[in-house]
Scaffold this active site. Structure first.
Site, PDB file in Angstrom:
ATOM      1  N   ASP A  15       0.712  -1.135  -0.028  1.00 42.28           N
ATOM      2  CA  ASP A  15      -0.012  -0.126  -0.100  1.00 42.28           C
ATOM      3  C   ASP A  15       0.814   1.385  -0.144  1.00 42.28           C
ATOM      4  O   ASP A  15       0.570   2.025   0.882  1.00 42.28           O
ATOM      5  CB  ASP A  15      -0.903   0.086   1.177  1.00 42.28           C
ATOM      6  CG  ASP A  15      -1.677  -1.151   1.396  1.00 42.28           C
ATOM      7  OD1 ASP A  15      -2.274  -1.829   0.322  1.00 42.28           O
ATOM      8  OD2 ASP A  15      -2.113  -1.505   2.331  1.00 42.28           O
ATOM      9  N   GLU A 184     -11.079   0.788  -3.738  1.00 44.61           N
ATOM     10  CA  GLU A 184     -10.396   1.327  -2.433  1.00 44.61           C
ATOM     11  C   GLU A 184      -8.945   2.053  -2.832  1.00 44.61           C
ATOM     12  O   GLU A 184      -8.674   2.186  -4.095  1.00 44.61           O
ATOM     13  CB  GLU A 184     -10.049   0.042  -1.717  1.00 44.61           C
ATOM     14  CG  GLU A 184      -9.065  -1.208  -2.540  1.00 44.61           C
ATOM     15  CD  GLU A 184      -9.135  -2.545  -1.769  1.00 44.61           C
ATOM     16  OE1 GLU A 184      -9.397  -2.606  -0.796  1.00 44.61           O
ATOM     17  OE2 GLU A 184      -8.230  -3.216  -2.364  1.00 44.61           O
TER      18      GLU A 184
END
Length: 510
Positions: A15, A184
């Site tokens: 991420d 997301e």
């Protein structure tokens, strides 16, 4: 021409989010149930990164009680505005969405500003030209989730004075595909009069992808790029060596060049033990849309680079110091179980009754596994009592790991190598040494792991070529990569013994 190699951050570094401040670049990644949380890296070339600290380095910032391995901290985002750094993230186990600030990226960072009425995960901030700050995140469908992954990306203004969301909450986008799952990791950018919303969708495994939409207004409507997804590897098949590509962030250099950081997983004999790593790709704009690695459309193992590259160095020795930012604990550490000695640069681990299988804080000091081809050696003095044990471990989660541990007998020391598969322990081999001073060694050769003990100049094999594929995401599940570390456990009562760590080396061989 300068060439760089992917991944730019090897091992457990999912991420990634990146921002530029002049010609300095800062990058953060997720840490889940590990403490301290959210490492921050600095670079001058977007390729060679130095960890300058951890943003969440105090228990008050990062409560991790009862966090399973793949809970805790999800998807941080870093932004810089008007002299201040902002890091937003989600503690999915304790507290929800929040942000912290700093004027120096190396810290200290503020206490968390928790955001009320901010459901969901993956927050990011966008600072518009009029000075307004907007929160963008992803949340379950407010009308009711009709299928697994039925979420949406949403936006709301953030008042930085009161640390509260203000105004109306606006749904922006549900993703490029019809019935897309898990939209997301959203980020908003402004370029040439358009607001761009870039997200990940498809879930964070094999079907992961990066898609983008744009609007003339920050609150939409957002129209998807007809060329979506702009980056994915799901069409390349399961034998392709890099998969799970997604969760990107864009950054512009002072010269006007654009790049994307994103996560992806390397496959070794069909499995990804290292979890999700950080990769880099060049971005060019065509007809008002970003194109990733033009002419290729995928991540490259080696690629030309427009920025001057700094010399690279493989670090193999880790200074044993409390302030070494590379060290990781499981959940919030119990400080008295780690006795740091600045004089001889060692640390003594005090065994606790918390085991590696407990959702708690065992006495454990770890490092990210960065390669499948390595030698991890820890010089120890195992001053352990009869009721305690300790050693080194290759840890995927609390139910999947391989350990090389020491037990004290009446006159000598037993070194055992064991695998833990879905919580079941199997002894793989053992050796006996006459003294507490020894070096425990893991040697990784792809999916084969060998455990050794070095004593008085002799290197004894404890277990040879053990299959390590079950320490992969495909088998063990979750979102994390493996860590290599040292631990100490007392089986039935508080121990007065200790396991002294005198030296740690992590040599990457390929």
């Amino acid at each position: 021409m300068n060439l760089y190699k992917n991944p730019i951050l090897e091992g457990f570094s999912p991420d990634p989010s990146v921002c530029a401040v002049g010609d300095d670049y800062y990058l953060v990644t997720s840490t889940f149930a590990y403490f301290p949380g959210v490492p921050i890296y600095h670079s001058k070339d977007l390729v060679n990164w130095t960890q300058i600290g951890n943003i969440l380095d105090r228990p008050e910032q990062l409560p991790l009680q009862n966090a399973e391995h793949s809970q805790g901290i999800f998807a941080p985002s870093i932004r810089y505005h008007d002299g201040i750094f902002y890091m937003t993230t989600t503690n999915v186990t304790n507290g929800g969405n929040f942000y912290v600030t700093a004027t120096d990226p190396a810290g200290p960072w503020s206490e968390p500003h928790y955001l009320e009425n901010a459901p969901g995960i993956d927050p990011s901030l966008f600072f518009d030209e009029d000075g307004k700050c907007y929160y963008v995140g992803t949340r379950p469908n407010p009308k009711g989730v009709t299928y697994n992954g039925d979420w949406e990306v949403w936006l709301q203004e953030l008042d930085l004075e009161t640390h509260q969301l203000v105004g109306v909450s606006t749904a922006l986008w549900k993703g490029a595909l019809r019935d897309a799952i898990w939209p997301e990791g959203p980020h908003i950018y402004k370029k040439d009069g358009y607001y761009y919303l870039m997200i990940a969708e498809g879930g964070t495994s094999f079907n992961h992808a990066i898609t983008i939409a744009r609007s003339e207004k920050v609150d939409g409507p957002y129209i998807g790029n007809k060329n979506n997804p702009i980056l994915t590897h799901r069409h390349l098949g399961k034998d392709f060596p890099v998969c799970n590509v997604g969760h990107g962030d864009l950054v512009e250099t002072p010269e006007g060049h654009w790049y994307m950081t994103c996560l992806a997983s390397r496959i070794f004999d069909g499995y990804s033990n290292l979890g999700r790593e950080t990769f880099l790709a060049e971005v060019k704009w065509e007809d008002g849309w970003p194109v990733v690695n033009p002419g290729e459309g995928r991540l490259l193992t080696e690629a030309p680079h427009l920025l001057p590259l700094l010399p690279t160095e493989k670090v193999s020795h880790f200074a044993i110091a409390k302030d070494n930012p590379a060290f990781l604990y499981l959940r919030n550490p119990i400080e008295e179980n780690y006795r740091w000695n600045e004089t001889d640069h060692s640390v003594s681990l005090i065994p606790s009754r918390v085991s590696l299988q407990d959702i708690d804080s065992p006495t454990y000091l770890g490092l990210r596994q960065k390669s499948m081809y390595y030698r991890f050696a820890v010089e120890i003095d195992a001053r352990l009592e009869a009721n305690s044990t300790g050693g080194i471990v290759l840890l995927q989660n609390n139910l999947y790991y391989i350990q090389l541990r020491v037990e004290k007998n009446q006159t000598d020391y037993q070194v055992l190598m064991e695998s833990v598969l879905d919580g079941e322990t199997t002894i793989l081999g053992q050796q006996t040494v006459p003294s507490s001073s020894m070096t425990l060694i893991f040697e990784g050769d792809g999916q084969q792991l060998t455990g050794k003990v070095l004593f008085d100049g002799d290197e004894l094999v404890v277990a040879d070529k053990v299959d390590a594929h079950y320490l992969s995401t495909e088998v063990a599940g979750g979102f994390v990569g493996c860590t290599l570390g040292v631990f100490a456990i007392s089986e039935d009562k508080p121990s007065e013994g200790y396991l002294k760590v005198n030296n740690i080396t992590h040599q990457i061989n390929r």
